[in-house]
Design a protein around this motif. Structure first.
Motif, PDB file in Angstrom:
ATOM      1  N   UNK A 125     -27.991  -8.993  75.138  1.00  0.00           N
ATOM      2  CA  UNK A 125     -26.732  -9.767  74.975  1.00  0.00           C
ATOM      3  C   UNK A 125     -26.556  -9.185  73.291  1.00  0.00           C
ATOM      4  N   UNK A 126     -25.007  -8.688  73.388  1.00  0.00           N
ATOM      5  CA  UNK A 126     -24.684  -8.176  72.142  1.00  0.00           C
ATOM      6  C   UNK A 126     -24.612  -9.188  70.791  1.00  0.00           C
ATOM      7  N   UNK A 127     -24.399 -10.264  71.028  1.00  0.00           N
ATOM      8  CA  UNK A 127     -23.995 -11.075  69.853  1.00  0.00           C
ATOM      9  C   UNK A 127     -25.489 -11.098  69.105  1.00  0.00           C
ATOM     10  N   UNK A 171     -19.431  -6.592  67.365  1.00  0.00           N
ATOM     11  CA  UNK A 171     -18.910  -7.259  68.839  1.00  0.00           C
ATOM     12  C   UNK A 171     -19.057  -8.901  68.452  1.00  0.00           C
ATOM     13  N   UNK A 224     -16.226 -11.883  69.026  1.00  0.00           N
ATOM     14  CA  UNK A 224     -16.245 -12.728  69.951  1.00  0.00           C
ATOM     15  C   UNK A 224     -16.223 -14.135  69.379  1.00  0.00           C
ATOM     16  N   UNK A 234     -17.875 -15.096  66.652  1.00  0.00           N
ATOM     17  CA  UNK A 234     -19.070 -15.539  65.813  1.00  0.00           C
ATOM     18  C   UNK A 234     -18.905 -14.952  64.305  1.00  0.00           C
ATOM     19  N   UNK A 237     -25.746 -13.694  65.923  1.00  0.00           N
ATOM     20  CA  UNK A 237     -26.200 -15.020  66.233  1.00  0.00           C
ATOM     21  C   UNK A 237     -27.640 -14.933  66.256  1.00  0.00           C
ATOM     22  N   UNK A 285     -31.369 -18.493  70.638  1.00  0.00           N
ATOM     23  CA  UNK A 285     -32.073 -20.063  70.660  1.00  0.00           C
ATOM     24  C   UNK A 285     -33.216 -19.961  70.899  1.00  0.00           C
ATOM     25  N   UNK A 286     -33.848 -19.091  71.328  1.00  0.00           N
ATOM     26  CA  UNK A 286     -35.334 -19.097  71.714  1.00  0.00           C
ATOM     27  C   UNK A 286     -36.222 -18.649  70.360  1.00  0.00           C
ATOM     28  N   UNK A 287     -35.636 -17.949  69.660  1.00  0.00           N
ATOM     29  CA  UNK A 287     -36.281 -17.413  68.342  1.00  0.00           C
ATOM     30  C   UNK A 287     -36.268 -18.754  67.419  1.00  0.00           C
ATOM     31  N   UNK A 324     -25.711 -26.144  66.461  1.00  0.00           N
ATOM     32  CA  UNK A 324     -24.679 -25.429  65.795  1.00  0.00           C
ATOM     33  C   UNK A 324     -25.361 -24.201  65.755  1.00  0.00           C
ATOM     34  N   UNK A 325     -24.283 -22.787  65.916  1.00  0.00           N
ATOM     35  CA  UNK A 325     -25.002 -21.534  65.823  1.00  0.00           C
ATOM     36  C   UNK A 325     -25.558 -21.213  64.436  1.00  0.00           C
TER      37      UNK A 325
END
Lengths: 136, 182
Positions: free
Chosen positions: A34-36, A42, A46, A48, A52, A55-57, A85-86
């Motif tokens: 996933x490029x984000x 990129x 998108x 951001x 980003x 979430x798992x980290x 939040x991101x």
């Protein structure tokens, strides 16, 4: 001898700076294209504010706060979390876990992630049990 | 009345196509053997220094058959085995591999993790041959402060090849249409 915990106890906070290098390696080891998480131009296209954090980290760092704070006499049985939040790298993060129930060989802890500006990044609940080999 | 995406929007199309699949088993896969290097690298990357993650002797003396994975390793791996060729990835890099339905790439939806409930039933150790069963658990449209979105929850059950359940994870992602964000 294992440490006993009581309602209201707070584990030592885990403070961590997540870097772009860590995000790249986390993408690599989880084979996550996933490029984000690794392509900043990129990610900004998108919408951001930068790379980003996965979430798992963030969940893995939060779990470290619990497993390292409790020690090997306790095992995680269940973990639930919701992102609020991101978060973007580089990010100074603090994870804090507080015991909310303590019954027999089981604890429940409320877990939060805070950003450098003290915003709530995510919140979760962890259920742990004392391991079979733990000393009473 | 609960929120519904505006008719004709990509989110409405996605919801109409995906919601009827709730309850369906999306996939049941044998994804191969989890090796000690993957466990050790994952632990190193997240900063988990306990030797039970990279030293087999330390893991055995702690009661495990081999090095043991940090709690959310299985949940975090996106692609197992060799993965998707670059030409098969969506424009944002995500593989559409059946674990979470991401919709037709032409819809232009964007995906991010939103949360998870993980039940860690048995320790996950190196050398385990893994099976994953993914079931579509919920597809829920919501209006959020940044615009309309659809939350998608899959139940991913990780098992060893003999059927022993290791993790039971309810994973939620959020799909957004970038053209409808505020």
């Amino acid at each position: 001898m294992s440490i006993n915990f009581e309602v209201g106890d707070v584990l030592p906070p885990l403070k961590h700076t997540a870097t772009a290098m860590q995000l790249f390696r986390y993408s690599a080891v989880t084979w996550n294209p996933h490029r984000i998480h690794f392509d900043e131009s990129y990610a900004r296209d998108e919408g951001h504010a930068g790379l980003a954090l996965h979430s798992h980290l963030r969940a893995a760092l939060a779990m470290r706060c619990v497993t390292e704070g409790l020690g090997n006499d306790w095992q995680v049985a269940k973990f639930a979390y919701r992102l609020r939040r991101p978060v973007y790298a580089p990010a100074d993060l603090a994870y804090t876990a507080r015991v909310t129930t303590a019954e027999g060989d089981s604890l429940t802890l409320e877990l939060i992630e805070e950003t450098a500006s003290a915003d709530l990044g995510f919140e979760g609940t962890v259920w742990v049990n004392k391991t079979a080999g733990a000393t009473p | 009345m609960s929120f519904m995406p505006d008719p004709g929007t990509p989110l409405a199309t996605y919801y109409a196509e995906t919601q009827p699949m709730v309850g369906a088993v999306l996939s049941l896969r044998n994804v191969g053997v989890l090796d000690a290097v993957t466990i050790g690298r994952y632990a190193m990357t997240i900063g988990a220094t306990d030797p039970i993650h990279h030293d087999a002797a330390a893991a055995r003396s702690a009661g495990y058959a081999d090095v043991v994975a940090p709690p959310n390793l299985l949940a975090a791996i996106v692609e197992w085995g060799v993965g998707t060729p670059e030409t098969g990835l969506q424009p944002d890099g995500t593989p559409n591999d059946g674990e979470t339905p991401l919709g037709d790439p032409d819809l232009g939806l964007r995906v991010m993790g939103a949360g998870e409930e993980m039940e860690l039933v048995n320790p996950v150790v190196a050398g385990t041959e893994l099976m994953i069963e993914s079931t579509l658990a919920a597809v829920t449209p919501k209006q959020t402060r940044t615009g309309p979105c659809v939350f998608v929850t899959t139940l991913n059950t990780f098992m060893s090849a003999d059927g022993t359940v290791l993790n039971r994870n309810r994973r939620t992602v959020v799909l957004r249409n970038p053209l409808q964000e505020s």
